[in-house]
Design a protein around this motif. Structure first.
Motif, short mmCIF file in Angstrom:
data_model
loop_
_atom_site.label_atom_id
_atom_site.label_comp_id
_atom_site.label_asym_id
_atom_site.label_seq_id
_atom_site.Cartn_x
_atom_site.Cartn_y
_atom_site.Cartn_z
N ALA A 12 -1.77 -12.14 -2.98
CA ALA A 12 -1.18 -11.68 -4.23
C ALA A 12 -0.69 -10.25 -4.07
O ALA A 12 -1.33 -9.43 -3.41
CB ALA A 12 -2.21 -11.75 -5.35
N TYR A 13 0.44 -9.94 -4.71
CA TYR A 13 1.03 -8.61 -4.64
C TYR A 13 1.37 -8.12 -6.05
O TYR A 13 1.79 -8.90 -6.90
CB TYR A 13 2.31 -8.63 -3.78
N THR A 14 1.18 -6.82 -6.25
CA THR A 14 1.54 -6.17 -7.51
C THR A 14 2.57 -5.10 -7.21
O THR A 14 2.37 -4.27 -6.32
CB THR A 14 0.32 -5.53 -8.19
N VAL A 15 3.68 -5.13 -7.94
CA VAL A 15 4.76 -4.15 -7.78
C VAL A 15 4.87 -3.35 -9.07
O VAL A 15 4.96 -3.93 -10.16
CB VAL A 15 6.10 -4.83 -7.47
N THR A 16 4.85 -2.02 -8.96
CA THR A 16 4.92 -1.15 -10.13
C THR A 16 6.07 -0.18 -9.98
O THR A 16 6.22 0.46 -8.93
CB THR A 16 3.60 -0.37 -10.31
N LEU A 17 6.89 -0.07 -11.02
CA LEU A 17 8.00 0.89 -11.06
C LEU A 17 7.80 1.78 -12.27
O LEU A 17 7.73 1.30 -13.40
CB LEU A 17 9.34 0.16 -11.16
N THR A 75 19.87 7.72 -15.18
CA THR A 75 19.55 8.31 -13.89
C THR A 75 18.21 9.03 -13.98
O THR A 75 17.67 9.24 -15.07
CB THR A 75 20.63 9.31 -13.44
N GLY A 76 17.67 9.43 -12.82
CA GLY A 76 16.43 10.19 -12.81
C GLY A 76 15.49 9.74 -11.72
O GLY A 76 15.76 8.81 -10.95
N ARG A 77 14.35 10.39 -11.67
CA ARG A 77 13.36 10.14 -10.64
C ARG A 77 12.49 8.93 -10.99
O ARG A 77 12.26 8.64 -12.17
CB ARG A 77 12.47 11.37 -10.44
N TYR A 78 12.01 8.24 -9.95
CA TYR A 78 11.13 7.09 -10.15
C TYR A 78 10.14 6.99 -9.00
O TYR A 78 10.29 7.63 -7.94
CB TYR A 78 11.94 5.80 -10.25
N GLU A 79 9.12 6.17 -9.22
CA GLU A 79 8.11 5.89 -8.20
C GLU A 79 7.91 4.38 -8.12
O GLU A 79 7.68 3.72 -9.13
CB GLU A 79 6.80 6.59 -8.56
N LEU A 80 8.02 3.84 -6.91
CA LEU A 80 7.85 2.41 -6.67
C LEU A 80 6.64 2.21 -5.76
O LEU A 80 6.54 2.84 -4.71
CB LEU A 80 9.10 1.83 -6.02
N ARG A 81 5.74 1.31 -6.17
CA ARG A 81 4.54 1.05 -5.37
C ARG A 81 4.33 -0.45 -5.23
O ARG A 81 4.50 -1.21 -6.19
CB ARG A 81 3.30 1.68 -6.02
N VAL A 82 3.93 -0.87 -4.02
CA VAL A 82 3.56 -2.27 -3.76
C VAL A 82 2.11 -2.29 -3.31
O VAL A 82 1.73 -1.59 -2.37
CB VAL A 82 4.45 -2.89 -2.67
N SER A 83 1.30 -3.10 -4.01
CA SER A 83 -0.12 -3.22 -3.68
C SER A 83 -0.44 -4.66 -3.33
O SER A 83 0.04 -5.59 -3.99
CB SER A 83 -1.00 -2.79 -4.86
N TYR A 99 14.60 -3.12 -1.99
CA TYR A 99 13.60 -2.88 -0.96
C TYR A 99 13.09 -4.22 -0.44
O TYR A 99 12.93 -5.17 -1.20
CB TYR A 99 12.42 -2.09 -1.53
N VAL A 100 12.82 -4.29 0.87
CA VAL A 100 12.29 -5.50 1.49
C VAL A 100 10.84 -5.24 1.91
O VAL A 100 10.53 -4.21 2.51
CB VAL A 100 13.13 -5.90 2.72
N VAL A 101 9.96 -6.20 1.58
CA VAL A 101 8.55 -6.09 1.96
C VAL A 101 8.15 -7.35 2.73
O VAL A 101 8.54 -8.46 2.38
CB VAL A 101 7.65 -5.89 0.71
N GLY A 130 0.79 -1.21 0.00
CA GLY A 130 0.00 0.00 0.00
C GLY A 130 0.83 1.27 0.00
O GLY A 130 0.29 2.37 -0.13
N GLN A 131 2.15 1.13 0.12
CA GLN A 131 3.03 2.30 0.19
C GLN A 131 3.61 2.62 -1.19
O GLN A 131 3.88 1.73 -2.00
CB GLN A 131 4.17 2.03 1.17
N THR A 132 3.79 3.91 -1.45
CA THR A 132 4.47 4.39 -2.65
C THR A 132 5.73 5.14 -2.23
O THR A 132 5.66 6.01 -1.36
CB THR A 132 3.57 5.32 -3.48
N ILE A 133 6.85 4.78 -2.82
CA ILE A 133 8.12 5.43 -2.51
C ILE A 133 8.61 6.18 -3.75
O ILE A 133 8.60 5.63 -4.86
CB ILE A 133 9.19 4.40 -2.07
N GLN A 134 9.01 7.41 -3.57
CA GLN A 134 9.60 8.20 -4.64
C GLN A 134 11.10 8.29 -4.43
O GLN A 134 11.56 8.58 -3.32
CB GLN A 134 8.96 9.59 -4.69
N GLY A 135 11.85 8.00 -5.47
CA GLY A 135 13.30 8.00 -5.37
C GLY A 135 13.94 8.67 -6.56
O GLY A 135 13.26 9.12 -7.50
#
Length: 253
Positions: free
Chosen positions: A61-66, A123-131, A52-54, A29-34
């Motif tokens: 079931a889990y969905t990971v989006t980058l 390089t650059g910005r990204y967003e990682l989310r685990v649902s 990252y460790v979850v 449920g968390q979104t991380i911006q890096g």
């Protein structure tokens, strides 16, 4: 107490992890911006990554989006807390362009997620989310098939997973009389791969395997078999592919 215990487990996993790359925790449920910079750890191909460790629950079931608008993304994941031990891969998620998405069904415990640039030096910005999604029970059953039969099925993230991260269903085939059979796997959704094994469990070394002898992306094995029990892996060629398929076994004279 439960929150404290989970925090302690995650902290211990991060402390034990190798020094090649600093690891962080992420919650369902968390979104991380890096932001990847030239200072981040690099893979052997020169691409930057972070791990990252979850903490996961059994049969969920889990969905990971980058996602990133600055670089082409790449995702990998696997059970445990070792960033070098990932078995689920994805480059481009379905209809997601250069963004990546993968799904997995967990039996519980820690999973490692590696957020990665696809190419060297990006390089650059990204967003990682685990649902976290629906409750699922990973498939372990062996399905029957006989000579002269066809079976329709679907490969997806809750199915068995080979060492390379590809999904497969296992079929048991009983041969009553020695002879030659043709085993064929067709799919319009993924590149098909077949494995034939002695015994009913699709384990050990394969007797035969095939990628595209069926033409196009279809797989086919033609094999002379003694009377006995065998098993067939209806498998995707690549990691994390999903889709419908038809498996058939016919007699050859």
């Amino acid at each position: 107490m439960r929150t404290l215990l989970m925090t302690t487990v995650l902290a211990s996993a991060l402390a034990v992890a190798g020094a090649a790359s600093a690891q962080s925790s992420i919650r369902p449920g968390q979104t991380i911006q890096g932001n990847f910079s030239a200072k981040d750890a690099r893979m052997g191909d020169g691409s930057h990554y972070r791990c990252y460790v979850v903490q996961t629950n059994p049969e969920e079931a889990y969905t990971v989006t980058l996602s990133s608008s600055d670089f082409d993304t790449y995702l990998s994941a696997g059970p445990g807390a070792d960033c070098d031990d990932t078995s689920v891969f994805n480059d481009d998620g379905p209809d997601m362009g250069t963004n990546s998405q993968l799904r997995f069904a967990s039996s519980g415990g820690l999973w490692i997620i590696k957020a990665n640039t696809l190419s060297e030096g990006e390089t650059g910005r990204y967003e990682l989310r685990v649902s976290a999604g629906e409750r699922v029970r990973p498939t372990t059953q062996v399905l029957p098939i006989a000579v002269g039969e066809s079976r329709s099925g679907r490969l997806e993230f809750s199915d068995r997973r080979a060492d390379d991260g590809s999904f497969y269903d296992c079929y048991a085939l009983t041969i009553a009389r020695a002879g030659s059979v043709a085993i064929r796997l067709d799919s319009g959704d993924f590149d098909a791969y077949l494995g034939l094994y002695e015994g009913p469990q699709c384990d050990g070394d394969s007797m035969a395997s095939d990628d595209d002898s069926g033409g196009g992306t279809s797989a086919q094995i033609v094999q002379s078999l003694r009377a006995g029990t065998y098993s067939i892996r209806a498998n995707t060629l690549a990691s994390s592919e999903e889709g419908d398929y038809t498996l058939s076994v016919t007699s050859r004279r």
